[in-house]
Design a protein around this motif. Structure first.
Motif, PDB file in Angstrom:
ATOM      1  N   GLU A 159       9.087 -21.722   6.536  1.00 56.65           N
ATOM      2  CA  GLU A 159       8.224 -21.403   7.669  1.00 56.65           C
ATOM      3  C   GLU A 159       8.999 -20.530   8.645  1.00 56.65           C
ATOM      4  O   GLU A 159      10.032 -20.945   9.160  1.00 56.65           O
ATOM      5  CB  GLU A 159       7.808 -22.704   8.359  1.00 56.65           C
ATOM      6  CG  GLU A 159       6.527 -22.630   9.159  1.00 56.65           C
ATOM      7  CD  GLU A 159       5.336 -22.185   8.316  1.00 56.65           C
ATOM      8  OE1 GLU A 159       4.463 -21.563   8.915  1.00 56.65           O
ATOM      9  OE2 GLU A 159       5.296 -22.445   7.098  1.00 56.65           O
ATOM     10  N   PRO A 160       8.551 -19.292   8.903  1.00 57.30           N
ATOM     11  CA  PRO A 160       9.323 -18.469   9.834  1.00 57.30           C
ATOM     12  C   PRO A 160       9.200 -18.983  11.265  1.00 57.30           C
ATOM     13  O   PRO A 160       8.157 -19.499  11.662  1.00 57.30           O
ATOM     14  CB  PRO A 160       8.701 -17.083   9.684  1.00 57.30           C
ATOM     15  CG  PRO A 160       7.371 -17.293   9.093  1.00 57.30           C
ATOM     16  CD  PRO A 160       7.406 -18.585   8.331  1.00 57.30           C
ATOM     17  N   LEU A 161      10.309 -18.851  11.996  1.00 59.72           N
ATOM     18  CA  LEU A 161      10.329 -19.255  13.394  1.00 59.72           C
ATOM     19  C   LEU A 161       9.674 -18.159  14.230  1.00 59.72           C
ATOM     20  O   LEU A 161       8.865 -18.414  15.116  1.00 59.72           O
ATOM     21  CB  LEU A 161      11.789 -19.437  13.814  1.00 59.72           C
ATOM     22  CG  LEU A 161      12.104 -19.853  15.225  1.00 59.72           C
ATOM     23  CD1 LEU A 161      11.524 -21.222  15.495  1.00 59.72           C
ATOM     24  CD2 LEU A 161      13.612 -19.879  15.427  1.00 59.72           C
ATOM     25  N   LEU A 162      10.069 -16.940  13.918  1.00 58.28           N
ATOM     26  CA  LEU A 162       9.518 -15.790  14.618  1.00 58.28           C
ATOM     27  C   LEU A 162       8.996 -14.822  13.567  1.00 58.28           C
ATOM     28  O   LEU A 162       9.704 -14.500  12.608  1.00 58.28           O
ATOM     29  CB  LEU A 162      10.598 -15.109  15.456  1.00 58.28           C
ATOM     30  CG  LEU A 162      10.133 -13.952  16.332  1.00 58.28           C
ATOM     31  CD1 LEU A 162       9.442 -14.479  17.576  1.00 58.28           C
ATOM     32  CD2 LEU A 162      11.312 -13.084  16.735  1.00 58.28           C
ATOM     33  N   SER A 163       7.771 -14.429  13.744  1.00 55.98           N
ATOM     34  CA  SER A 163       7.173 -13.556  12.749  1.00 55.98           C
ATOM     35  C   SER A 163       6.553 -12.373  13.471  1.00 55.98           C
ATOM     36  O   SER A 163       5.598 -12.526  14.220  1.00 55.98           O
ATOM     37  CB  SER A 163       6.123 -14.352  11.975  1.00 55.98           C
ATOM     38  OG  SER A 163       5.558 -13.550  10.985  1.00 55.98           O
ATOM     39  N   VAL A 164       7.152 -11.214  13.281  1.00 55.62           N
ATOM     40  CA  VAL A 164       6.648 -10.007  13.931  1.00 55.62           C
ATOM     41  C   VAL A 164       5.750  -9.276  12.941  1.00 55.62           C
ATOM     42  O   VAL A 164       6.156  -9.000  11.817  1.00 55.62           O
ATOM     43  CB  VAL A 164       7.812  -9.111  14.386  1.00 55.62           C
ATOM     44  CG1 VAL A 164       7.289  -7.815  14.967  1.00 55.62           C
ATOM     45  CG2 VAL A 164       8.678  -9.837  15.395  1.00 55.62           C
ATOM     46  N   ARG A 165       4.520  -9.040  13.340  1.00 54.69           N
ATOM     47  CA  ARG A 165       3.541  -8.439  12.435  1.00 54.69           C
ATOM     48  C   ARG A 165       3.006  -7.142  13.022  1.00 54.69           C
ATOM     49  O   ARG A 165       2.324  -7.162  14.049  1.00 54.69           O
ATOM     50  CB  ARG A 165       2.351  -9.396  12.226  1.00 54.69           C
ATOM     51  CG  ARG A 165       2.653 -10.627  11.404  1.00 54.69           C
ATOM     52  CD  ARG A 165       2.523 -10.347   9.910  1.00 54.69           C
ATOM     53  NE  ARG A 165       3.344 -11.290   9.160  1.00 54.69           N
ATOM     54  CZ  ARG A 165       4.630 -11.066   8.838  1.00 54.69           C
ATOM     55  NH1 ARG A 165       5.220  -9.944   9.158  1.00 54.69           N
ATOM     56  NH2 ARG A 165       5.315 -11.963   8.185  1.00 54.69           N
ATOM     57  N   ASP A 166       3.317  -6.051  12.355  1.00 52.48           N
ATOM     58  CA  ASP A 166       2.703  -4.773  12.696  1.00 52.48           C
ATOM     59  C   ASP A 166       2.860  -4.433  14.178  1.00 52.48           C
ATOM     60  O   ASP A 166       1.938  -3.960  14.827  1.00 52.48           O
ATOM     61  CB  ASP A 166       1.218  -4.819  12.310  1.00 52.48           C
ATOM     62  CG  ASP A 166       0.675  -3.406  12.107  1.00 52.48           C
ATOM     63  OD1 ASP A 166       1.483  -2.514  11.807  1.00 52.48           O
ATOM     64  OD2 ASP A 166      -0.539  -3.207  12.269  1.00 52.48           O
ATOM     65  N   LEU A 167       4.035  -4.712  14.716  1.00 52.05           N
ATOM     66  CA  LEU A 167       4.274  -4.468  16.145  1.00 52.05           C
ATOM     67  C   LEU A 167       4.299  -2.964  16.431  1.00 52.05           C
ATOM     68  O   LEU A 167       5.055  -2.218  15.800  1.00 52.05           O
ATOM     69  CB  LEU A 167       5.601  -5.100  16.565  1.00 52.05           C
ATOM     70  CG  LEU A 167       5.969  -4.975  18.043  1.00 52.05           C
ATOM     71  CD1 LEU A 167       5.069  -5.856  18.888  1.00 52.05           C
ATOM     72  CD2 LEU A 167       7.425  -5.342  18.271  1.00 52.05           C
TER      73      LEU A 167
END
Lengths: 341, 343
Positions: A18-26
């Motif tokens: 499970e990712p802690l921080l997930s940056v999507r298409d920023l």
């Protein structure tokens, strides 16, 4: 010192995927009235699991600092449009109110900046600057926070912390200032630490010490680290995964070893070739990447790096390359470097 | 196109890169468990030590230059002497400044102004009061008006400037437009107008009038340096730590913005003194002339200016010297604290 570290482990390294921080298409667009909008960060995505160390590498203007400021919610509101998602524990940070975001900064997400002198308040003693964070996020009184502040200074390797608590920033050396900043950033034990060029303003020996402190702290506390730098040497000794950014987009992503051993994107290869080598023959010239970011083509219709590339093909100027997953890395290139292995 | 990487030495290259980044420290940290190890700590301690002797704070280096600056020392001397004089005036003055001691000497036609004599080194005014005593005691009013007007101007200016600098945006625009309007009126004219509105002029109406004139100057100055602080790295760093907005304004922005304001206030004391003298000269000051005031003495001496210019010269000289003292001190302070003039 390790005793102190091992007794306080607020965020044990979790084995879950499970990712802690997930940056999507920023995507970050700067828009001023009357000016063409400028896309500084263009569809950047990455995941960060607890205990991960991630490097973001690129030259000035590649959008790496803007990425970190966008994650922290520190970009000015006027003239800046941030789209995409920054999921922290499943919650989109970009949708939080400024007050909610403020409660998370320092407590959940910490950040260290480039210039240690100017990042410290010159008129407030170091100790108070550390306790300020503890007062803010732990609800401690200043008196109760002081011993913890002292422990923090001790943990980051500041000698004689009792005396240093009362010192002002100008009384500290550059390395100690950066240690104090790290102490402030880690005081409330954030789960994600973003280090934006933390060693650029320091000389090489101090750089190595600071990196070692960072490495030890993130390993012992399970804090996930995002290391932002233009210096491949810095990420080489520290991070698991490297994202190479060019003109706002990730052009190559790989684990550290494959990336350094076998750079596939011509930009990554160029960055590596421009670093002085200990094993190079005397008089060997460094190979610069020709041109500058001013030569970039727009990503919308071409590869931005094409004008500076060592092996462009016609397609590079006519079509936008996508970030494609290869066996050990993601790559945004039509004509990647040969695999020599 | 040759590959810029030499495939033969790839492994070495990674190791070299890793070494350049982390190696010296890893030997100290991962093995023994002390971050940086003893060698590293010693290095840092040494570095810190060197820094302490080499780099001094802005104020310390400013003071070391001020101590040798004759302009500052002259200003400081004048100002110090003036303040001491004001404090001890009643004990220094040889006579009661309100007593008409030489009234008997005055002949309205032949001798309106008693000349200097034993015990009255500067003579007396047109109703027989000792000028020397009046000058000495007058320093109190001058100091009071100068300091109080500056103080109230500072309070008002700091309030407006902090509001504008802290909130920014439209609050800043509104406050600064008001300040601009105040600045667009010539300062002395504004002070006259405010003093003239007062039903019963007194020393306090003078103070208020002059303070109001100083407010926009301080507000503008503070707002400017607050905005510079707002964009500074340490404020960004504080934001990155989640520090509350109020703490950012009062602990991070305001204390770092006060330098130029403090310097300006020493200069403003000088202009306040001159403005106060001007108001009194024009009869907008304290009408009760039993409490001497230099500007008012200057105003009263007008009718005798041709026959007895000394009557005007003495208070004028006092005003000039005191204002000069504050100006010299303030200017050299400003210069010393200006990073551009640091050597």
């Amino acid at each position: 010192m390790t005793d102190t570290l091992s007794t306080s482990q607020p965020h044990p390294r979790s084995d879950s995927d499970e990712p802690l921080l997930s940056v999507r298409d920023l995507t970050v667009t700067f828009q001023r009235a009357g000016d063409e909008p400028f896309v500084a960060v263009d569809g950047v995505s990455f995941d960060l699991r607890p205990g991960d160390t991630l490097g973001i590498v690129g030259e000035s203007g590649s959008g790496k600092s803007v990425t970190s400021l966008a994650i922290m919610g520190l970009l000015p509101e006027r003239g800046v449009r941030v789209t995409g998602e920054v999921l922290y524990n499943g919650q989109d940070l970009l949708k939080l109110s400024p007050t909610q975001m403020r409660d998370r900064r320092g407590a959940e997400l910490g950040m260290i900046f480039q210039d240690p002198l100017s990042s410290l308040n010159p008129v407030v003693p170091i100790g108070l600057q550390v306790t300020e964070v503890l007062e803010r996020h732990r609800g401690l009184s200043r008196k109760a926070a002081m011993p913890l502040a002292k422990e923090m200074l001790d943990r980051v390797g500041i000698p004689d912390p009792d005396r240093r608590l009362k010192d002002y920033p100008h009384q500290l050396s550059g390395g100690m200032r950066q240690r104090a900043l790290i102490a402030m950033a880690l005081a409330a034990e954030p789960r994600v630490l973003i280090a934006d060029e933390p060693t650029t303003a320091l000389d090489v020996t101090i750089q190595a010490q600071i990196l070692a402190v960072l490495k030890d702290l993130v390993e012992d506390t399970g804090t996930a680290l995002i290391m932002i730098t233009h210096d491949l040497g810095v990420v080489a000794g520290l991070v698991d995964t490297v994202n190479v950014m060019y003109a706002g987009r990730v052009v190559e992503r790989a684990a550290r070893h494959p990336l350094f051993a076998e750079p596939r994107h011509p930009y990554t290869a160029g960055l590596l070739a421009s670093i002085p080598r200990l094993d190079g023959s005397r008089g060997e010239r460094l190979q610069p990447i020709p041109g500058s970011v001013a030569d970039n083509l727009p990503w919308t219709s071409a590869c931005a790096f094409a004008p500076r590339c060592s092996q462009p093909i016609d397609q590079c100027r006519a079509q936008t390359p996508e970030l494609v997953q290869h066996d050990d890395r993601a790559l945004r290139c039509f004509n990647p470097m040969e695999v020599t292995r | 196109m040759p590959n810029p990487l030499n495939p033969r030495s790839k492994k070495d290259r990674i190791d070299a890169l890793a070494a350049s980044a982390g190696d010296p420290a890893t030997t100290g940290s991962s093995g023994g468990g002390t971050v940086g190890g003893t060698t590293a700590v010693a290095t840092i301690d040494d570095a810190g030590h060197v820094e302490e002797t080499a780099g001094v704070s802005l104020f310390a280096s400013a003071w070391s230059r001020l101590r040798r600056n004759p302009v500052f020392l002259i200003g400081l001397g004048i100002t110090g002497a003036f303040v001491l004089l004001a404090i001890f005036a009643p004990w220094i003055a040889p006579h009661d400044p309100a007593a008409r001691l030489l009234l008997d000497e005055i002949r309205p036609q032949s001798n309106p102004i008693p000349a200097a004599r034993e015990g009255f080194p500067l003579g007396a005014d047109n109703i027989g009061r000792d000028i020397f005593s009046r000058l000495i005691v007058g320093s109190r009013q001058t100091l009071l008006v100068g300091v109080m007007a500056t103080f109230f101007g500072l309070v008002g200016g700091l309030t407006l400037g902090t509001i504008a600098g802290a909130f920014g945006g439209w609050v800043d625009s509104v406050v600064m437009r008001v300040v601009d309007v105040m600045l667009s009126i010539p300062s002395l004219l504004l002070a006259f107008s405010i003093a003239a509105i007062a039903a019963r002029p007194s020393q306090w109406t003078v103070i208020i009038a002059i303070a109001v004139v100083q407010v926009p100057i301080f507000a503008r100055l503070l707002r400017g340096s607050m905005l510079a602080q707002r964009a500074s790295d340490h404020v960004l760093a504080a934001r990155a730590l989640g520090v509350k907005e109020s703490a950012i304004v009062f602990r991070h922005m305001l204390p770092n913005s006060l330098g130029p304001v403090i310097v300006q206030s020493t200069l403003v004391v000088a202009t306040s003194i001159i403005d106060a003298a001007a108001l009194s000269f024009l009869g907008l000051g304290n009408p009760d002339d039993r409490k001497p005031e230099w500007g008012q003495m200057l105003g009263a001496s007008q009718q005798f200016i041709y026959d007895h210019p000394a009557l005007a010269v003495w208070p004028a000289l006092c005003i000039i010297v005191v204002a000069l003292g504050f100006t010299l001190m303030g200017e050299s302070l400003r210069e010393a604290l200006d990073p551009k003039s640091r050597r």
